[in-house]
Design an enzyme around this catalytic site. Structure first.
Site, PDB file in Angstrom:
ATOM      1  N   GLU A  76       0.819  -1.217   0.000  1.00  0.00           N
ATOM      2  CA  GLU A  76       0.000   0.000   0.000  1.00  0.00           C
ATOM      3  C   GLU A  76       0.859   1.276   0.000  1.00  0.00           C
ATOM      4  O   GLU A  76       0.798   2.074   0.930  1.00  0.00           O
ATOM      5  CB  GLU A  76      -0.879   0.036   1.250  1.00  0.00           C
ATOM      6  CG  GLU A  76      -1.816  -1.125   1.395  1.00  0.00           C
ATOM      7  CD  GLU A  76      -2.591  -1.090   2.693  1.00  0.00           C
ATOM      8  OE1 GLU A  76      -3.671  -1.695   2.729  1.00  0.00           O
ATOM      9  OE2 GLU A  76      -2.120  -0.461   3.668  1.00  0.00           O
ATOM     10  N   GLY A 114       1.988   5.015  -0.563  1.00  0.00           N
ATOM     11  CA  GLY A 114       1.345   6.312  -0.796  1.00  0.00           C
ATOM     12  C   GLY A 114       2.403   7.348  -1.109  1.00  0.00           C
ATOM     13  O   GLY A 114       2.595   7.765  -2.243  1.00  0.00           O
ATOM     14  N   TYR A 118       5.540  17.953  12.381  1.00  0.00           N
ATOM     15  CA  TYR A 118       6.624  17.095  12.884  1.00  0.00           C
ATOM     16  C   TYR A 118       8.014  17.459  12.345  1.00  0.00           C
ATOM     17  O   TYR A 118       8.848  16.581  12.110  1.00  0.00           O
ATOM     18  CB  TYR A 118       6.337  15.595  12.728  1.00  0.00           C
ATOM     19  CG  TYR A 118       5.673  15.143  11.443  1.00  0.00           C
ATOM     20  CD1 TYR A 118       6.371  14.999  10.270  1.00  0.00           C
ATOM     21  CD2 TYR A 118       4.315  14.828  11.445  1.00  0.00           C
ATOM     22  CE1 TYR A 118       5.754  14.573   9.123  1.00  0.00           C
ATOM     23  CE2 TYR A 118       3.672  14.401  10.296  1.00  0.00           C
ATOM     24  CZ  TYR A 118       4.400  14.273   9.140  1.00  0.00           C
ATOM     25  OH  TYR A 118       3.771  13.840   7.998  1.00  0.00           O
ATOM     26  N   CYS A 164      -0.969  32.522  10.864  1.00  0.00           N
ATOM     27  CA  CYS A 164      -0.796  33.169  12.164  1.00  0.00           C
ATOM     28  C   CYS A 164      -0.456  32.170  13.263  1.00  0.00           C
ATOM     29  O   CYS A 164      -1.233  31.977  14.219  1.00  0.00           O
ATOM     30  CB  CYS A 164      -2.036  33.967  12.492  1.00  0.00           C
ATOM     31  SG  CYS A 164      -2.286  35.273  11.292  1.00  0.00           S
TER      32      CYS A 164
HETATM   33  C1  LIG Z   1      -2.945   1.666   6.379  1.00  0.00           C
HETATM   34  C2  LIG Z   1      -1.994   2.479   5.605  1.00  0.00           C
HETATM   35  N1  LIG Z   1      -1.517   1.983   4.453  1.00  0.00           N
HETATM   36  C3  LIG Z   1      -0.650   2.696   3.696  1.00  0.00           C
HETATM   37  C4  LIG Z   1      -0.236   3.954   4.074  1.00  0.00           C
HETATM   38  C5  LIG Z   1       0.703   4.699   3.191  1.00  0.00           C
HETATM   39  O1  LIG Z   1       1.931   4.904   3.783  1.00  0.00           O
HETATM   40  P1  LIG Z   1       3.086   5.651   2.960  1.00  0.00           P
HETATM   41  O2  LIG Z   1       2.474   6.881   2.435  1.00  0.00           O
HETATM   42  O3  LIG Z   1       4.138   5.914   3.947  1.00  0.00           O
HETATM   43  O4  LIG Z   1       3.512   4.730   1.890  1.00  0.00           O
HETATM   44  C6  LIG Z   1      -0.691   4.487   5.281  1.00  0.00           C
HETATM   45  C7  LIG Z   1      -0.216   5.809   5.724  1.00  0.00           C
HETATM   46  O5  LIG Z   1      -0.412   6.274   6.791  1.00  0.00           O
HETATM   47  C8  LIG Z   1      -1.601   3.739   6.064  1.00  0.00           C
HETATM   48  O6  LIG Z   1      -2.083   4.205   7.208  1.00  0.00           O
END
Ligand SMILES: Cc1ncc(COP(=O)(O)O)c(C=O)c1O
Length: 438
Positions: A293, A295, A337, A364
């Site tokens: 997964e 992102g 962060y 602000c």
């Molecule tokens: C369940 C889950 N999958 C995938 C991702 C994607 O992570 P990244 O963007 O670090 O690849 C996240 C990001 O928080 C997530 O919570």
């Protein structure tokens, strides 16, 4: 001076000394579309999608499924773009699900995540017939058991587990450690198994873990694979549940600064796949399908944030303040962060970066500082500052703090500029207000 590996893959410096992306002059785009402006390089996104797909093929994980985690950046065009590259899609809310369906993503290719899904969102996911709901906790599991009790065809679910592995990343983006708010702790799996005995309307297809984000060492993932496959074997042995897949989440890091080096996707995916194969063999399990997964690593490098310098302030014994026209409402990461970025003055990229400045956002809050102690080419009012690696967790976290309309997002490829998302208007700011009824 060539641009470093943090800039979009098609970025370059024009003969006029301006930053270019996919052949377009960033300074001209800023003039035409106004600032702040987010520019996404389509070739970079497509290359990153292909990198994951090719990595799966190269290591032999031929039935692997790569889900793009939409929380990193989601709009209609992005959903359609990653879909066209053969990626499935993860959503974390009814809104993201509705957008994905609106964009034409087949429901079967959508997973829904989240630790706080509402019953309404779960009903929407069930009604849409999505590929799987990734169940986060017992309340959600019990609600789903109740909702699906009378189903003739069981609904596919995955369970999110915290394998008690603390990834080496900022604590705000760690999610696989024991104390995480996400997922079932390992000791809860007995009770999950018991509950699923009396859940004819649900089919557990995968165990899922997401360990955190911006993880540089893929050994974190391989360690989790071993733990999770043991749990999958346990669920089979103890409860007769036959699970098809291991979903190891996302989290591979990107380089935000020139000194950082992102993990190689081919070798990271290969390591994960080999760890999965070894763990299956050790547990006498048939090979599990791998699900990923990503992102951030799909969209971060593709995006640049473009701001105009609107002012500044000089005080003794510290770097000059340079004020720009955006900040924490379009990119919360530095304030949230302490995220660090690489930047250039986009209209003078070849000029020496000879002044250390602090680049302040316009909002602000004293914490709204986009760049601390950063060497730039003496930015002056009217200059354009571009921040690299701004594609992920920026616009998807954007707000209207201080009633500033959210910016335009462009998608560029050689020969084409497309508005993915228009800048909001002032009227958008009160579109949902009700007037006082005195
Ligand atoms: C369940 C889950 N999958 C995938 C991702 C994607 O992570 P990244 O963007 O670090 O690849 C996240 C990001 O928080 C997530 O919570």
């Amino acid at each position: 001076m060539p641009l470093s590996h943090v800039w979009p893959m098609s970025a370059g410096i024009g003969t006029n000394g301006h930053l270019f992306v996919s052949g377009f002059d960033v300074v001209s785009l800023a003039a035409e579309y106004d600032t702040p402006l987010y520019i996404y390089d389509e070739p970079t996104i497509r290359t990153m999608c292909k990198a994951y797909k090719d990595a799966c093929t190269a290591c032999g994980a031929t039935d692997a499924i790569v889900h793009y985690a939409g929380k990193a950046l989601l709009n209609t065009a992005i959903a359609q773009l990653v879909h066209s590259e053969g990626l499935a899609l993860d959503v974390v809310s009814g809104g993201e699900l509705a957008l994905a369906l609106h964009a034409g993503i087949p429901a079967a290719q959508i997973h829904m995540h989240g630790n706080g899904k509402t019953s309404r969102e779960l009903d929407e996911a069930l009604a849409a017939g999505i590929g799987a709901i990734v169940v986060d906790n017992f309340d959600e599991l019990k609600l789903l058991i109740h909702r699906t009790n009378l189903r003739k065809v069981p609904f596919p679910i995955q369970i999110r587990v915290t394998p008690d592995i603390a990834a080496d990343t900022h604590q705000h983006i760690q999610t696989g450690h024991y104390a995480s708010k996400f997922g079932f702790p390992l000791e809860a799996l007995n009770q999950v198994g018991e509950l699923l005995r009396t859940a004819p309307g649900l089919r557990l297809t995968a165990v899922h873990a997401h360990l955190g984000s911006q993880i540089f060492d893929p050994a974190t993932h391989t360690a989790a694979v071993a733990v999770l496959v043991d749990q999958i074997a346990y669920l089979r042995n103890q409860y007769g549940i036959s699970i098809e897949a291991l979903n190891i989440g996302g989290g591979l890091a990107v380089a935000y600064t020139d000194v950082q080096k992102a993990p190689n996707i081919t070798s990271a995916v290969g390591d994960i796949w080999r760890a999965l194969t070894v763990a299956c063999t050790r547990n006498g399990l048939a090979p599990l399908r791998l699900e990923l997964e990503p992102g951030r690593s799909i969209v971060a490098r593709a995006g640049i944030a473009v701001y105009r310098v609107v002012g500044g302030k000089t005080i003794a014994d510290m770097p000059r303040w340079v004020h720009v026209d955006g900040g924490m409402a379009d990119n919360i990461r530095p304030a949230l962060y302490g995220a660090k970025y690489t930047a250039v003055v986009a209209n003078r990229v070849n000029a020496a970066a000879e002044e250390v400045v602090n680049v302040a956002g316009r909002y602000c809050e004293s914490g709204d500082v986009l760049l601390h102690d950063t060497a730039l080419a003496k930015p002056q009012v009217g200059d354009i500052i571009a921040l690299a690696v701004s594609g992920a967790y920026t616009l998807s976290m954007a707000s209207n703090y201080n009633m500033v309309p959210r910016p335009t997002a462009l998608l560029v490829r050689p020969g084409t500029v497309q508005v993915m998302r228009q800048r909001e208007t002032y009227a958008d700011l009160w579109r949902h207000d009700g007037a006082y009824q005195g």
